[in-house]
Design a protein around this motif. Structure first.
Motif, mmCIF file in Angstrom:
data_model
loop_
_atom_site.group_PDB
_atom_site.id
_atom_site.type_symbol
_atom_site.label_atom_id
_atom_site.label_comp_id
_atom_site.label_asym_id
_atom_site.label_seq_id
_atom_site.Cartn_x
_atom_site.Cartn_y
_atom_site.Cartn_z
ATOM 1 N N ALA A 70 0.832 -1.201 0.000
ATOM 2 C CA ALA A 70 0.000 0.000 0.000
ATOM 3 C C ALA A 70 0.865 1.248 0.000
ATOM 4 C CB ALA A 70 -0.926 -0.003 1.203
ATOM 5 N N LEU A 71 0.367 2.292 -0.632
ATOM 6 C CA LEU A 71 1.085 3.552 -0.689
ATOM 7 C C LEU A 71 1.046 4.269 0.658
ATOM 8 C CD1 LEU A 71 2.483 5.721 -2.510
ATOM 9 C CD2 LEU A 71 0.187 6.613 -2.972
ATOM 10 N N ALA A 72 -0.105 4.250 1.314
ATOM 11 C CA ALA A 72 -0.293 4.951 2.583
ATOM 12 C C ALA A 72 -1.072 4.059 3.542
ATOM 13 C CB ALA A 72 -1.038 6.268 2.359
ATOM 14 N N THR A 73 -0.646 4.051 4.802
ATOM 15 C CA THR A 73 -1.273 3.173 5.792
ATOM 16 C C THR A 73 -1.483 3.932 7.091
ATOM 17 O OG1 THR A 73 -0.125 1.267 4.834
ATOM 18 C CG2 THR A 73 -1.078 0.975 7.018
ATOM 19 N N LEU A 74 -2.638 3.681 7.698
ATOM 20 C CA LEU A 74 -2.939 4.188 9.034
ATOM 21 C C LEU A 74 -3.047 3.012 9.982
ATOM 22 C CD1 LEU A 74 -5.793 6.749 8.276
ATOM 23 C CD2 LEU A 74 -3.523 7.329 9.158
ATOM 24 N N SER A 75 -2.640 3.199 11.210
ATOM 25 C CA SER A 75 -2.835 2.171 12.219
ATOM 26 C C SER A 75 -3.663 2.746 13.359
ATOM 27 C CB SER A 75 -1.489 1.657 12.749
ATOM 28 O OG SER A 75 -0.756 2.714 13.329
ATOM 29 N N ALA A 76 -4.594 1.943 13.848
ATOM 30 C CA ALA A 76 -5.397 2.298 15.031
ATOM 31 C C ALA A 76 -6.120 3.632 14.845
ATOM 32 C CB ALA A 76 -4.520 2.334 16.282
ATOM 33 N N LEU A 77 -7.046 3.671 13.861
ATOM 34 C CA LEU A 77 -7.897 4.847 13.672
ATOM 35 C C LEU A 77 -9.190 4.613 14.438
ATOM 36 C CD1 LEU A 77 -7.981 7.567 12.031
ATOM 37 C CD2 LEU A 77 -9.405 6.341 10.379
ATOM 38 N N ASP A 78 -9.363 5.350 15.532
ATOM 39 C CA ASP A 78 -10.502 5.119 16.413
ATOM 40 C C ASP A 78 -11.631 6.088 16.082
ATOM 41 O OD1 ASP A 78 -12.002 3.939 18.382
ATOM 42 O OD2 ASP A 78 -10.561 4.328 19.999
ATOM 43 N N GLY A 79 -12.773 5.870 16.723
ATOM 44 C CA GLY A 79 -13.910 6.739 16.508
ATOM 45 C C GLY A 79 -13.583 8.188 16.812
ATOM 46 N N GLY A 80 -14.023 9.093 15.945
ATOM 47 C CA GLY A 80 -13.755 10.514 16.126
ATOM 48 C C GLY A 80 -12.412 10.949 15.590
ATOM 49 N N GLN A 81 -11.685 10.044 14.933
ATOM 50 C CA GLN A 81 -10.383 10.391 14.370
ATOM 51 C C GLN A 81 -10.444 10.384 12.844
ATOM 52 O OE1 GLN A 81 -7.751 7.464 16.162
ATOM 53 N NE2 GLN A 81 -7.300 8.824 17.884
ATOM 54 N N HIS A 82 -9.523 11.112 12.243
ATOM 55 C CA HIS A 82 -9.487 11.226 10.781
ATOM 56 C C HIS A 82 -8.036 11.390 10.342
ATOM 57 C CE1 HIS A 82 -8.756 15.706 10.415
ATOM 58 N NE2 HIS A 82 -8.933 15.548 11.718
ATOM 59 N N ALA A 83 -7.802 11.335 9.047
ATOM 60 C CA ALA A 83 -6.464 11.548 8.482
ATOM 61 C C ALA A 83 -6.622 11.954 7.016
ATOM 62 C CB ALA A 83 -5.615 10.290 8.597
ATOM 63 N N GLN A 84 -5.642 12.688 6.543
ATOM 64 C CA GLN A 84 -5.689 13.147 5.150
ATOM 65 C C GLN A 84 -4.265 13.270 4.604
ATOM 66 O OE1 GLN A 84 -8.386 16.440 3.237
ATOM 67 N NE2 GLN A 84 -6.548 17.471 3.979
#
Length: 553
Positions: free
Chosen positions: A403-417
């Motif tokens: 994958a080009l971009a990965t997030l770990s442990a994205l919980d409720g109320g969280q975001h990323a861009q």
């Protein structure tokens, strides 16, 4: 640079004038140049008839060992007033300073001055009658492989020759308007061809730019802690190949030049993008064009076929800005090209402006189907958020590339861009989530590349983005996907995903761009896509950071 090229072009054109190539001073004036100026004024110069020459070295434009240069041609094929023939016909001798034109093939021929090619028939304005003698010689063209053309009027007898011959004196030869007209017919097309060859040689270096295997040229997390100050792209990867005909591209340096305008209305929450409240249209587009230049990258050579990607790094204070608009990437090579040790080659590619990818976890709320609203957890039997263990995004099939971009442990109320730069064409993307809930994967779907555009040729054109951004929980988004859960009527009920990326409707924009955009949802209208009342809003404090796997290839 272009002024210097003009000076070089002038030198090439000068060397096509025999007085220059035969070192014949003409400070008091030049008959050849006078005749050429008259023809130019009458639009009668012989400009066509010789293709641009092709040379291995710039010196070859002037002289080569096998006489292929323009100086070779004008020196060996023509005489000038101060370097004319010697001897008396039929014993025509070359000038002592220059062996050619010589006696071989030199023939004296008489013409009537009333010939149509000379003064023409006698008339009220043409009163001269009699004969004039010309020296005809072969003119060898080394560039054309030794091809010989006959110049019927290389030189002529002097007005005084008959009297001098009676007295046993050596006959002088002369040049006149008629010899200059014949010389111009042969020389001017070659002067044009050699000048064009000089420009072709200087600009012969050519490159082609392409995306690396990852499908993007650059990417950056928009989180303020990692985006940098100023926020922008500091690392760019691309593939380059040499497309110069017949010349290998050897050791040298590559630089990447980014040319762009700015969206001066840009805000980190994207409210200054088209569709946001801070966007004011044409007033947002900077009138100036800016340039960012990368650090040099040394290469052993640039092959004729695409290989691995090449990284380019921009100094911390001068990245490609996150709010770049009208963006193009220009690769500049300086180094060995063919036999030239310090050549320059350039290639430019018009690329997309930065595109933005956002994901958010909405499971700090539960969606109630009966009232079509989100309710803060705990709500009914929904007592917890859903942790997204990993979120991965890429433009390649995960079965063949990471994958080009990965997030770990994205919980409720969280975001990323994150933002990326790519080609101005649709791409396919893969977006996958791993969690205890069965959120579906988005595999091999079309990603709509968007960009700003304004037609500078149309005074009434409006500066606009392909599609407007949308307000979503305190942020404005271009491309987004949100993960939510249904209000559980009982324990163990499964969650659901909100796929806003699938909700596109026509905007009626220019056909060169996408013909559909994401549907706009009015705040307070309810439904799965209305996040206007969810608190706390998405902001830097609840943003997560991406991990990138971006080596280009």
């Amino acid at each position: 640079m272009f002024r210097t090229l003009g000076h070089v072009a002038h030198l090439i054109q000068d060397i096509g004038q025999p007085q220059h190539s035969r070192n014949d001073s003409h400070g008091s004036g030049s008959l050849f140049e006078k005749v050429v100026d008259e023809l130019r004024g009458d639009n009668m110069l012989n400009l066509i008839g010789h293709s641009p020459v092709v040379v291995a070295r710039p010196d070859d434009l002037w002289h080569t060992g096998d006489q292929r240069g323009l100086a070779d041609y004008s020196n060996r094929g023509f005489v000038s007033s101060g370097t004319n023939f010697k001897g008396t016909p039929p014993n025509i001798l070359p000038n002592p300073l220059y062996p050619l034109p010589g006696s071989v093939g030199a023939v004296a021929k008489s013409s009537q001055i009333t010939h149509p090619d000379l003064l023409g028939p006698l008339s009220a304005t043409q009163l001269l009658d009699g004969e004039i003698w010309f020296i005809q010689t072969p003119v060898r063209d080394g560039y054309a492989g030794g091809q010989v053309t006959v110049n019927p009027r290389t030189s002529s007898y002097s007005l005084f020759d008959e009297d001098l011959q009676v007295r046993g004196r050596e006959m002088p030869y002369t040049v006149n308007r008629f010899t200059m007209l014949e010389a111009e017919k042969l020389l001017t097309p070659r002067i044009v061809g050699y000048t064009a060859g000089m420009f072709d040689y200087f600009f012969r270096g050519s490159l082609e730019i392409d995306l690396p295997g990852a499908g993007v040229f650059a990417l950056v997390d928009t989180h303020p802690q990692v985006c940098g100050a100023p926020c922008g792209f500091r690392e760019v990867h691309l593939r380059v190949r040499n497309t110069t005909p017949a010349d290998a591209m050897g050791a040298g340096q590559l630089r990447l030049v980014a040319r762009y305008r700015l969206n001066a209305c840009y805000r980190s929450d994207l409210s200054g993008e088209d569709g946001g409240p801070a966007f004011t249209g044409n007033g947002c587009r900077s009138p100036e064009e800016y340039v960012a230049v990368s650090d040099p990258t040394s290469v052993a050579g640039v092959p004729p076929s695409f290989g691995g990607s090449i990284p380019f790094f921009f100094a911390g204070a001068t990245p490609i800005p996150i709010n770049a608009s009208d963006l193009s990437l220009q690769v500049v090579f300086r180094g060995v090209l063919g036999q030239e040790s310090d050549a320059v080659a350039v290639s430019t590619l018009d690329v997309s402006e930065p595109n933005f990818v956002a994901v958010g976890n909405l499971t700090d709320y539960a969606y109630e189907q009966s009232d079509q609203r989100f309710h803060q957890v705990p709500y009914r039997a929904t007592t917890r958020t859903v942790l997204l263990d990993t979120v991965s995004f890429g433009f390649q099939d995960p079965a063949t590339a990471p994958a080009l971009a990965t997030l770990s442990a994205l919980d409720g109320g969280q975001h990323a861009q994150f933002a990326f730069i790519s080609k101005r064409e649709p791409r396919r993307y893969w977006l996958r989530v791993q969690s205890q809930e069965l959120y579906p994967a988005h595999d091999n779907l079309a990603f709509p590349i968007e960009e700003f555009f304004r037609d500078d040729d149309d005074p009434g054109a409006t500066y606009a983005r392909t599609c407007p951004v949308r307000a979503e929980r305190g942020q404005y988004r271009q491309f987004s996907n949100y993960y939510a859960q249904a209000a559980h009527g009982s324990a163990g009920a499964r969650s659901l995903v909100l796929g806003s990326a699938a909700q596109r409707t026509s905007r009626g924009i220019l056909a060169k761009y996408a013909d559909d955009c994401y549907a706009q949802v009015a705040p307070g209208s309810g439904g799965l896509a209305d996040f206007s009342y969810l608190t706390p809003p998405f902001s830097p404090t609840n943003a997560r950071q991406w991990t990138f796997n971006f080596a280009g290839d």
